[in-house]
Design an enzyme around this catalytic site. Sequence first.
Site, mmCIF file in Angstrom:
data_model
loop_
_atom_site.group_PDB
_atom_site.id
_atom_site.type_symbol
_atom_site.label_atom_id
_atom_site.label_comp_id
_atom_site.label_asym_id
_atom_site.label_seq_id
_atom_site.Cartn_x
_atom_site.Cartn_y
_atom_site.Cartn_z
ATOM 1 N N SER A 143 13.845 -3.359 3.885
ATOM 2 C CA SER A 143 15.057 -2.544 3.814
ATOM 3 C C SER A 143 16.121 -3.120 4.720
ATOM 4 O O SER A 143 15.809 -3.754 5.736
ATOM 5 C CB SER A 143 14.741 -1.105 4.229
ATOM 6 O OG SER A 143 15.905 -0.361 4.459
ATOM 7 N N LYS A 177 9.861 -1.015 8.095
ATOM 8 C CA LYS A 177 10.402 -2.026 7.192
ATOM 9 C C LYS A 177 10.633 -3.363 7.902
ATOM 10 O O LYS A 177 10.549 -4.429 7.273
ATOM 11 C CB LYS A 177 11.707 -1.518 6.581
ATOM 12 C CG LYS A 177 11.504 -0.368 5.599
ATOM 13 C CD LYS A 177 10.591 -0.749 4.447
ATOM 14 C CE LYS A 177 10.592 0.297 3.351
ATOM 15 N NZ LYS A 177 9.701 -0.068 2.216
ATOM 16 N N TYR A 214 11.436 4.549 9.892
ATOM 17 C CA TYR A 214 11.590 3.760 8.658
ATOM 18 C C TYR A 214 11.990 2.317 8.981
ATOM 19 O O TYR A 214 11.441 1.363 8.424
ATOM 20 C CB TYR A 214 12.636 4.428 7.778
ATOM 21 C CG TYR A 214 12.800 3.831 6.402
ATOM 22 C CD1 TYR A 214 11.823 4.010 5.430
ATOM 23 C CD2 TYR A 214 13.953 3.125 6.065
ATOM 24 C CE1 TYR A 214 11.979 3.482 4.160
ATOM 25 C CE2 TYR A 214 14.128 2.604 4.803
ATOM 26 C CZ TYR A 214 13.136 2.777 3.846
ATOM 27 O OH TYR A 214 13.306 2.251 2.591
#
Length: 301
Positions: free
Chosen positions: A157, A174, A170
């Site tokens: 990401s 990632k 997150y």
Amino acid sequence: MGYLDGKTVIVTGAGRGIGREHAVLLAQEGARVVVNDLGGASNGSGSEAGPAHDVVATIRAAGGEAVASVDDVADEEGAIRVVQTAVESFGDVHGLVNNAGVLRDRVLVNLSAEDWDVVVRVNLRGTFLMTRAVANHWRTQSKSGLPVSASVINTSSESGVFGNPGQANYAAAKAGVASLTQVSAKELSRYGVRVNAILPQARTRLTEGAFGEALAPKPGEFDRWSPANISPFVAYLASDASTITGEVFLVGGSRVQRIRSWQEDPDWKLSTDGRWTVSGIDAIVSDIGVPENVNTWSASV
């Protein structure tokens, strides 16, 4: 003739959004697809078999071959079963697209340990377990003398590469996926396996909550945020046409752009004779200043 004729590819998180588009296009290019999706909510809660089976039905209705898997990729035995499903259903496996992911956005001071664990478990642990499971299959084939030409495509990401406030869990997961991609590429090349990662820019359940109508398609215009825009590059990386490995790419709209990995910065290099002292570092930084491209902080009054 499709680019993936004769190939079997596993796609995780394939029941909706980007993963669904991957599965459908891979099938159109001739792949036999294992459509894996636990069917949970975007925050990782719950499960539902319907989404995976719906995608399988869509693929079969168009003349393709697919089977559903509702195993949890972040469970060690579950990841192994996904690979077994591919081998038992289609005789072999040639590609893996690690797409399964969840979000639980919070600013750092409000981020619970559970929110951290769930997001890291699915996004990073799931990618690791699936990659390890399929890599063991390919290593066994390679060591027995069988030729292997296989591919893993991971989903990282922009948040993981560039950082995004409110997504510490997150982003960390990632970023780990991007690093895992580079290490896996170096380790698995000996077995005939290529490993790359993408940073997708698309309208999904995970992005609609943050961006809402900003990503909505505009009548008569190219839908720059359609998740279907991501899949052609994934299909290319999964095919034997590609020799690329160990790379990370930003993919969205009409753009595919390579992302450079960590590099030494020639504009910020301090050297001395022997060991630094704190006062020595303070003196030289005060003398030469901090380059404009280095992040700094100043107290607001």
